[in-house]
Motif scaffolding. Structure first.
Motif, PDB file in Angstrom:
ATOM      1  N   ARG A 196      32.058 -40.173 -36.430  1.00  0.00           N
ATOM      2  CA  ARG A 196      33.000 -41.013 -37.190  1.00  0.00           C
ATOM      3  C   ARG A 196      33.953 -40.143 -37.993  1.00  0.00           C
ATOM      4  NH1 ARG A 196      34.556 -41.795 -42.757  1.00  0.00           N
ATOM      5  NH2 ARG A 196      35.400 -43.910 -42.891  1.00  0.00           N
ATOM      6  N   ASP A 197      33.421 -39.142 -38.707  1.00  0.00           N
ATOM      7  CA  ASP A 197      34.264 -38.253 -39.500  1.00  0.00           C
ATOM      8  C   ASP A 197      35.245 -37.493 -38.624  1.00  0.00           C
ATOM      9  OD1 ASP A 197      32.988 -39.085 -41.760  1.00  0.00           O
ATOM     10  OD2 ASP A 197      31.598 -37.389 -41.846  1.00  0.00           O
ATOM     11  N   MET A 198      34.809 -37.105 -37.437  1.00  0.00           N
ATOM     12  CA  MET A 198      35.682 -36.393 -36.517  1.00  0.00           C
ATOM     13  C   MET A 198      36.839 -37.293 -36.057  1.00  0.00           C
ATOM     14  SD  MET A 198      34.798 -34.760 -32.787  1.00  0.00           S
ATOM     15  CE  MET A 198      34.745 -36.408 -32.049  1.00  0.00           C
ATOM     16  N   LEU A 199      36.523 -38.531 -35.712  1.00  0.00           N
ATOM     17  CA  LEU A 199      37.564 -39.467 -35.259  1.00  0.00           C
ATOM     18  C   LEU A 199      38.557 -39.783 -36.378  1.00  0.00           C
ATOM     19  CD1 LEU A 199      35.399 -41.972 -33.176  1.00  0.00           C
ATOM     20  CD2 LEU A 199      37.193 -40.476 -32.276  1.00  0.00           C
ATOM     21  N   ILE A 200      38.031 -40.037 -37.567  1.00  0.00           N
ATOM     22  CA  ILE A 200      38.877 -40.382 -38.708  1.00  0.00           C
ATOM     23  C   ILE A 200      39.879 -39.271 -39.004  1.00  0.00           C
ATOM     24  CG2 ILE A 200      38.829 -40.608 -41.236  1.00  0.00           C
ATOM     25  CD1 ILE A 200      38.197 -43.227 -40.064  1.00  0.00           C
ATOM     26  N   ASN A 201      39.482 -38.022 -38.765  1.00  0.00           N
ATOM     27  CA  ASN A 201      40.339 -36.884 -39.100  1.00  0.00           C
ATOM     28  C   ASN A 201      41.249 -36.437 -37.962  1.00  0.00           C
ATOM     29  OD1 ASN A 201      39.584 -36.287 -41.893  1.00  0.00           O
ATOM     30  ND2 ASN A 201      37.554 -35.899 -41.044  1.00  0.00           N
ATOM     31  N   MET A 202      41.149 -37.077 -36.790  1.00  0.00           N
ATOM     32  CA  MET A 202      42.107 -36.793 -35.732  1.00  0.00           C
ATOM     33  C   MET A 202      43.496 -37.222 -36.190  1.00  0.00           C
ATOM     34  SD  MET A 202      39.999 -37.988 -32.322  1.00  0.00           S
ATOM     35  CE  MET A 202      41.512 -37.871 -31.333  1.00  0.00           C
ATOM     36  N   ARG A 203      44.494 -36.411 -35.886  1.00  0.00           N
ATOM     37  CA  ARG A 203      45.834 -36.658 -36.444  1.00  0.00           C
ATOM     38  C   ARG A 203      46.345 -38.063 -36.134  1.00  0.00           C
ATOM     39  NH1 ARG A 203      50.395 -32.284 -35.289  1.00  0.00           N
ATOM     40  NH2 ARG A 203      48.928 -31.128 -36.597  1.00  0.00           N
ATOM     41  N   ALA A 204      46.220 -38.513 -34.880  1.00  0.00           N
ATOM     42  CA  ALA A 204      46.757 -39.821 -34.498  1.00  0.00           C
ATOM     43  C   ALA A 204      46.049 -40.955 -35.236  1.00  0.00           C
ATOM     44  CB  ALA A 204      46.635 -40.013 -32.990  1.00  0.00           C
ATOM     45  N   VAL A 205      44.732 -40.822 -35.373  1.00  0.00           N
ATOM     46  CA  VAL A 205      43.958 -41.857 -36.066  1.00  0.00           C
ATOM     47  C   VAL A 205      44.213 -41.796 -37.569  1.00  0.00           C
ATOM     48  CG1 VAL A 205      41.632 -42.723 -36.544  1.00  0.00           C
ATOM     49  CG2 VAL A 205      42.199 -41.834 -34.272  1.00  0.00           C
ATOM     50  N   ALA A 206      44.223 -40.597 -38.108  1.00  0.00           N
ATOM     51  CA  ALA A 206      44.470 -40.428 -39.549  1.00  0.00           C
ATOM     52  C   ALA A 206      45.828 -40.990 -39.943  1.00  0.00           C
ATOM     53  CB  ALA A 206      44.373 -38.957 -39.922  1.00  0.00           C
ATOM     54  N   ASP A 207      46.834 -40.844 -39.055  1.00  0.00           N
ATOM     55  CA  ASP A 207      48.177 -41.354 -39.360  1.00  0.00           C
ATOM     56  C   ASP A 207      48.173 -42.878 -39.454  1.00  0.00           C
ATOM     57  OD1 ASP A 207      51.123 -41.001 -39.642  1.00  0.00           O
ATOM     58  OD2 ASP A 207      51.135 -42.137 -37.756  1.00  0.00           O
ATOM     59  N   VAL A 208      47.431 -43.526 -38.550  1.00  0.00           N
ATOM     60  CA  VAL A 208      47.352 -44.991 -38.590  1.00  0.00           C
ATOM     61  C   VAL A 208      46.708 -45.458 -39.892  1.00  0.00           C
ATOM     62  CG1 VAL A 208      46.298 -47.032 -37.535  1.00  0.00           C
ATOM     63  CG2 VAL A 208      47.338 -45.268 -36.090  1.00  0.00           C
ATOM     64  N   PHE A 209      45.611 -44.825 -40.271  1.00  0.00           N
ATOM     65  CA  PHE A 209      44.927 -45.240 -41.498  1.00  0.00           C
ATOM     66  C   PHE A 209      45.729 -44.893 -42.749  1.00  0.00           C
ATOM     67  CE2 PHE A 209      40.836 -45.188 -38.940  1.00  0.00           C
ATOM     68  CZ  PHE A 209      40.770 -46.576 -38.881  1.00  0.00           C
ATOM     69  N   ARG A 210      46.509 -43.821 -42.693  1.00  0.00           N
ATOM     70  CA  ARG A 210      47.391 -43.506 -43.827  1.00  0.00           C
ATOM     71  C   ARG A 210      48.401 -44.633 -44.014  1.00  0.00           C
ATOM     72  NH1 ARG A 210      52.357 -41.981 -44.115  1.00  0.00           N
ATOM     73  NH2 ARG A 210      52.486 -41.461 -41.891  1.00  0.00           N
ATOM     74  N   ARG A 211      48.992 -45.091 -42.914  1.00  0.00           N
ATOM     75  CA  ARG A 211      49.953 -46.198 -42.989  1.00  0.00           C
ATOM     76  C   ARG A 211      49.278 -47.475 -43.463  1.00  0.00           C
ATOM     77  NH1 ARG A 211      54.801 -45.244 -40.299  1.00  0.00           N
ATOM     78  NH2 ARG A 211      54.888 -43.275 -39.136  1.00  0.00           N
ATOM     79  N   ALA A 212      48.046 -47.699 -43.014  1.00  0.00           N
ATOM     80  CA  ALA A 212      47.316 -48.900 -43.441  1.00  0.00           C
ATOM     81  C   ALA A 212      47.054 -48.873 -44.947  1.00  0.00           C
ATOM     82  CB  ALA A 212      46.009 -49.012 -42.664  1.00  0.00           C
TER      83      ALA A 212
END
Length: 335
Positions: A196-212
């Motif tokens: 989970r921590d690895m996925l959350i920190n992937m750039r593409a995923v992290a960008d979506v959650f930053r926008r959220a």
């Protein structure tokens, strides 16, 4: 021999009685029977000017009390009672016009859609979950113009059913509003906390959650857990097999796929630790958080979410609202 004095008359002169009777007749004919002043004048055999004076004088004396009953008065009262439970600053209750759950959910979705259109402006970001409730909001959207907005998933994605696919729901909402949607390329659940921590920190995923996290408005569903028709078990293939562990965790509600206990706290449950989603702490920073839920089976779950102070606004239907208040009363839960 003293002369007896006559007591002064205390009764009104005949003329005053006649005027009082005419005043009463004029008020009844005008306010209860809906006659015009001209019609009253003809019926009572007096002038239009006299009728006008009688009505005016009757109102001055407080003989007329006008009370207008609103057809939505019971709903407004229920909204106030839901607010008194705490946990939200706004409640929107729509009439339950059918025993069909889908019809009730449709009405709730339309109400939430109208509310969303009042909240957003060009340049805003909306973050959403998947689910039937949010899907009903999308279906109810009828914007009068296009909105230059972004629609962002607040959770990872579950494919298979259209209502669990947050990417699908996000795309539909953006299309309805005339804005742009972002896709999240990560599952709702990782295999474990490390992944989970690895996925959350992937750039593409992290960008979506930053926008959220930067969203102005969030629209989310509230899930039941222990009812037979709970959709939580559509989110993860092993959750149905793990139902005993879910019950043992004290789960009472689902919000952003987090299992919450009766008090609205995150349960100590393995899938909560593997969840690819905004955390509830991150979710709390969004200025306007609209929860959408309908159905008697959702009542206890909604109450848990209220206890946890996770939302600003609740949109539900009258039957569900009544059940929430009934449960709260039995449990002694009040503001």
């Amino acid at each position: 021999m003293p002369i007896a004095k006559l007591k002064p008359k205390t009764t009104a002169p005949r003329e005053e009685i006649v005027i009082a009777r005419q005043m009463h007749q004029a008020l009844v004919l005008h306010f209860l029977e809906g006659l015009t002043q001209s019609q009253i004048a003809d019926q009572l055999g007096i002038s239009h000017a006299t009728v006008n004076r009688l009505i005016k004088r009757g109102r001055q004396l407080g003989l007329v009390e006008i009370k207008i009953k609103s057809p939505v008065e019971p709903l407004v009262d229920m909204e106030e009672r839901l607010l008194s439970l705490g946990g939200i600053r706004r409640a929107v209750v729509v009439p339950t016009v059918s025993d069909n759950p889908q019809t009730a959910l449709q009405a709730v979705g339309e109400a939430a859609a109208r509310l969303l259109l009042e909240e957003i402006a060009d340049g805003d970001t909306i973050c959403i979950t998947g689910g039937k409730g949010v899907g009903a909001v999308v279906a109810g959207l009828q914007p009068a113009r296009r909105f230059d907005v972004e629609v962002i998933p607040a959770t990872g994605c579950v494919q298979g059913k259209h209502y669990t696919d947050v990417n699908h729901v996000s795309t539909l909402m953006a299309d309805r509003l005339g804005g742009r949607s972002y896709q999240i390329h990560a599952p709702l659940f990782a295999d474990d906390a490390v992944q989970r921590d690895m996925l959350i920190n992937m750039r593409a995923v992290a960008d979506v959650f930053r926008r959220a996290r930067e969203a102005k408005v969030a629209v989310v569903g509230i899930g039941s857990i222990l009812s037979a028709d709970s959709t939580y078990y559509d989110l993860h293939p092993s959750s149905g097999e793990d139902r005993k562990a879910i019950e043992h965790s004290g789960a009472s509600a689902e919000l952003l796929a987090h299992l919450l206990d009766r008090e609205g706290r995150v349960c100590d449950y393995s899938l909560n630790r593997a969840l690819v989603s905004l955390t509830l702490e991150e979710f709390a920073s969004i200025p306007t958080k609209i929860g959408v839920a309908s159905g008697l089976n959702k009542a206890s779950s909604i109450l848990s979410v209220l206890r946890g102070n996770h939302l600003d606004t609740l949109v539900t239907d009258e039957a569900t609202g009544a059940r929430i208040l009934e449960i709260a009363s039995k449990e002694g839960f009040s503001a």
